[in-house]
Design a protein around this motif. Structure first.
Motif, PDB file in Angstrom:
ATOM      1  N   ALA A  43       0.840  -1.203   0.000  1.00 46.87           N
ATOM      2  CA  ALA A  43       0.000   0.000   0.000  1.00 46.87           C
ATOM      3  C   ALA A  43       0.874   1.252   0.000  1.00 46.87           C
ATOM      4  O   ALA A  43       0.529   2.253  -0.649  1.00 46.87           O
ATOM      5  CB  ALA A  43      -0.945  -0.009   1.200  1.00 46.87           C
ATOM      6  N   LEU A  44       2.010   1.206   0.699  1.00 45.16           N
ATOM      7  CA  LEU A  44       2.930   2.349   0.716  1.00 45.16           C
ATOM      8  C   LEU A  44       3.515   2.581  -0.681  1.00 45.16           C
ATOM      9  O   LEU A  44       3.584   3.724  -1.146  1.00 45.16           O
ATOM     10  CB  LEU A  44       4.038   2.135   1.741  1.00 45.16           C
ATOM     11  N   ALA A  45       3.918   1.503  -1.354  1.00 43.64           N
ATOM     12  CA  ALA A  45       4.446   1.649  -2.718  1.00 43.64           C
ATOM     13  C   ALA A  45       3.393   2.246  -3.646  1.00 43.64           C
ATOM     14  O   ALA A  45       3.703   3.103  -4.478  1.00 43.64           O
ATOM     15  CB  ALA A  45       4.931   0.301  -3.242  1.00 43.64           C
ATOM     16  N   ASP A  46       2.141   1.800  -3.491  1.00 42.91           N
ATOM     17  CA  ASP A  46       1.056   2.371  -4.296  1.00 42.91           C
ATOM     18  C   ASP A  46       0.866   3.858  -3.995  1.00 42.91           C
ATOM     19  O   ASP A  46       0.604   4.656  -4.891  1.00 42.91           O
ATOM     20  CB  ASP A  46      -0.258   1.632  -4.037  1.00 42.91           C
ATOM     21  N   LEU A  47       0.981   4.228  -2.730  1.00 39.21           N
ATOM     22  CA  LEU A  47       0.832   5.629  -2.338  1.00 39.21           C
ATOM     23  C   LEU A  47       1.957   6.487  -2.930  1.00 39.21           C
ATOM     24  O   LEU A  47       1.722   7.564  -3.478  1.00 39.21           O
ATOM     25  CB  LEU A  47       0.816   5.754  -0.809  1.00 39.21           C
ATOM     26  N   VAL A  88       7.931   5.624  -8.965  1.00 39.16           N
ATOM     27  CA  VAL A  88       8.888   6.257  -8.047  1.00 39.16           C
ATOM     28  C   VAL A  88       9.598   5.199  -7.205  1.00 39.16           C
ATOM     29  O   VAL A  88      10.823   5.228  -7.054  1.00 39.16           O
ATOM     30  CB  VAL A  88       8.166   7.292  -7.146  1.00 39.16           C
ATOM     31  N   SER A  89       8.822   4.231  -6.670  1.00 40.21           N
ATOM     32  CA  SER A  89       9.446   3.202  -5.834  1.00 40.21           C
ATOM     33  C   SER A  89      10.354   2.284  -6.661  1.00 40.21           C
ATOM     34  O   SER A  89      11.393   1.831  -6.175  1.00 40.21           O
ATOM     35  CB  SER A  89       8.396   2.398  -5.064  1.00 40.21           C
ATOM     36  N   LEU A  90      10.001   2.036  -7.926  1.00 42.46           N
ATOM     37  CA  LEU A  90      10.875   1.237  -8.795  1.00 42.46           C
ATOM     38  C   LEU A  90      12.167   1.990  -9.087  1.00 42.46           C
ATOM     39  O   LEU A  90      13.251   1.393  -9.084  1.00 42.46           O
ATOM     40  CB  LEU A  90      10.158   0.867 -10.093  1.00 42.46           C
ATOM     41  N   SER A 113      17.939   2.388  -8.091  1.00 37.61           N
ATOM     42  CA  SER A 113      19.079   3.175  -7.608  1.00 37.61           C
ATOM     43  C   SER A 113      19.842   2.430  -6.529  1.00 37.61           C
ATOM     44  O   SER A 113      21.080   2.392  -6.541  1.00 37.61           O
ATOM     45  CB  SER A 113      18.602   4.525  -7.064  1.00 37.61           C
ATOM     46  N   ILE A 114      19.118   1.829  -5.593  1.00 40.63           N
ATOM     47  CA  ILE A 114      19.759   1.057  -4.520  1.00 40.63           C
ATOM     48  C   ILE A 114      20.489  -0.149  -5.109  1.00 40.63           C
ATOM     49  O   ILE A 114      21.641  -0.427  -4.765  1.00 40.63           O
ATOM     50  CB  ILE A 114      18.718   0.624  -3.463  1.00 40.63           C
ATOM     51  N   TYR A 115      19.822  -0.863  -5.998  1.00 41.13           N
ATOM     52  CA  TYR A 115      20.393  -2.041  -6.652  1.00 41.13           C
ATOM     53  C   TYR A 115      21.716  -1.688  -7.343  1.00 41.13           C
ATOM     54  O   TYR A 115      22.729  -2.373  -7.170  1.00 41.13           O
ATOM     55  CB  TYR A 115      19.355  -2.587  -7.634  1.00 41.13           C
ATOM     56  N   GLU A 116      21.717  -0.615  -8.101  1.00 43.28           N
ATOM     57  CA  GLU A 116      22.924  -0.215  -8.822  1.00 43.28           C
ATOM     58  C   GLU A 116      23.999   0.342  -7.895  1.00 43.28           C
ATOM     59  O   GLU A 116      25.178   0.020  -8.046  1.00 43.28           O
ATOM     60  CB  GLU A 116      22.562   0.777  -9.923  1.00 43.28           C
ATOM     61  N   ALA A 117      23.603   1.135  -6.912  1.00 48.28           N
ATOM     62  CA  ALA A 117      24.588   1.742  -6.001  1.00 48.28           C
ATOM     63  C   ALA A 117      25.315   0.702  -5.154  1.00 48.28           C
ATOM     64  O   ALA A 117      26.471   0.904  -4.779  1.00 48.28           O
ATOM     65  CB  ALA A 117      23.898   2.752  -5.092  1.00 48.28           C
ATOM     66  N   LYS A 176       6.811  -5.070 -14.307  1.00 44.84           N
ATOM     67  CA  LYS A 176       5.696  -5.291 -15.244  1.00 44.84           C
ATOM     68  C   LYS A 176       4.504  -4.393 -14.929  1.00 44.84           C
ATOM     69  O   LYS A 176       3.830  -3.916 -15.849  1.00 44.84           O
ATOM     70  CB  LYS A 176       5.283  -6.760 -15.231  1.00 44.84           C
ATOM     71  N   LEU A 177       4.248  -4.161 -13.654  1.00 44.77           N
ATOM     72  CA  LEU A 177       3.144  -3.258 -13.301  1.00 44.77           C
ATOM     73  C   LEU A 177       3.428  -1.846 -13.808  1.00 44.77           C
ATOM     74  O   LEU A 177       2.543  -1.189 -14.368  1.00 44.77           O
ATOM     75  CB  LEU A 177       2.895  -3.260 -11.795  1.00 44.77           C
ATOM     76  N   VAL A 178       4.657  -1.388 -13.641  1.00 45.62           N
ATOM     77  CA  VAL A 178       5.026  -0.046 -14.120  1.00 45.62           C
ATOM     78  C   VAL A 178       4.911   0.010 -15.653  1.00 45.62           C
ATOM     79  O   VAL A 178       4.336   0.954 -16.207  1.00 45.62           O
ATOM     80  CB  VAL A 178       6.442   0.351 -13.634  1.00 45.62           C
ATOM     81  N   GLN A 179       5.419  -1.006 -16.328  1.00 42.37           N
ATOM     82  CA  GLN A 179       5.335  -1.038 -17.799  1.00 42.37           C
ATOM     83  C   GLN A 179       3.883  -1.013 -18.275  1.00 42.37           C
ATOM     84  O   GLN A 179       3.580  -0.438 -19.318  1.00 42.37           O
ATOM     85  CB  GLN A 179       6.041  -2.285 -18.338  1.00 42.37           C
ATOM     86  N   ALA A 180       2.981  -1.620 -17.493  1.00 45.00           N
ATOM     87  CA  ALA A 180       1.557  -1.660 -17.861  1.00 45.00           C
ATOM     88  C   ALA A 180       0.819  -0.384 -17.461  1.00 45.00           C
ATOM     89  O   ALA A 180      -0.375  -0.255 -17.706  1.00 45.00           O
ATOM     90  CB  ALA A 180       0.892  -2.877 -17.210  1.00 45.00           C
TER      91      ALA A 180
END
Length: 160
Positions: free
Chosen positions: A20-24, A29-31, A36-40, A55-59
Motif C-alpha cells: 500500500a505504501l508503494a502504491d501511495l 517512483v518506488s521502482l 538506484s539502490i540495486y545499482e549503487a 511489469k506493473l510499471v510497464q503496464a
C-alpha cells in the motif's frame, strides 16, 4: 500482498504496509528508488527489483494515481488486490499467520541490515532511521525483539 500489509500493520504496528505504501508513493517512483539502490550497491541479485514491480510499471499500473498498482482503488480506498499482480505471484503452499509473515519479513530485513554494517556501508542508528522514515515502521530492525515474536509462533519455534 494484503496478508503482508496486514502483518506489518497488526504485528509491527506500521501505519501502512509495504505494498500500500508503494502504491501511495507511486510504483514508478518506488521502482526508480529500488533500481538506484540495486545499482549503487553493485547489483547484488538479492536486491534486484522484482519482475512484478517492473511489469506493473510497464503496464501503467502506478498505484493510487492511476487507480491500479498492487491494489485496485476507487478514489483513495483499496477495493481489491490487483488481479494482474496476483496472477504473477506464486500460490502459497499454506496460509501463514500475521506473526509468521512478520517474523519472516523482519528476519530478512535484519539480515540485510547486518550485511550493510558488515560491509561498512552504514551503522545501526542510521539503518533504524532509514527503516522508520523509508518504510514507515515505528521502529528500526535493531529495536525489534524477534525472540518475543518467535514465542508466539509454534511452527517457527519447532524449526529454530
Amino acid at each position: 500482498m494484503r496478508d503482508i500489509d496486514t502483518a506489518c500493520r497488526e504485528v509491527a504496528h506500521a501505519p501502512i504496509g509495504p505494498f500500500a505504501l508503494a502504491d501511495l508513493i507511486g510504483l514508478d517512483v518506488s521502482l526508480s528508488a529500488a533500481n538506484s539502490i540495486y545499482e549503487a550497491l553493485g547489483k547484488p541479485n538479492r536486491l534486484k527489483p522484482s519482475e512484478l514491480h517492473q511489469k506493473l510499471v510497464q503496464a501503467g499500473a502506478l498505484g493510487r494515481k492511476t487507480g491500479r498498482g498492487f491494489y485496485v482503488y476507487r478514489g483513495r480506498r483499496i477495493v481489491s488486490e490487483n488481479p494482474k499482480a496476483t496472477e504473477m505471484l506464486p500460490t502459497p503452499q499454506r496460509n501463514l499467520s500475521s506473526q509468521e509473515i512478520w517474523l519472516c519479513l523482519a528476519q530478512a530485513i535484519l539480515q540485510e541490515a547486518q550485511l550493510l554494517i558488515q560491509d561498512k556501508i552504514s551503522d545501526p542508528q542510521t539503518i533504524n532511521t532509514a527503516v522508520k522514515l523509508g518504510a514507515n515502521f515505528p521502529n528500526g530492525p535493531f529495536d525489534w525483539n524477534l525472540a518475543d515474536i518467535k514465542k508466539t509462533v509454534p511452527s517457527i519455534q519447532a524449526k529454530t
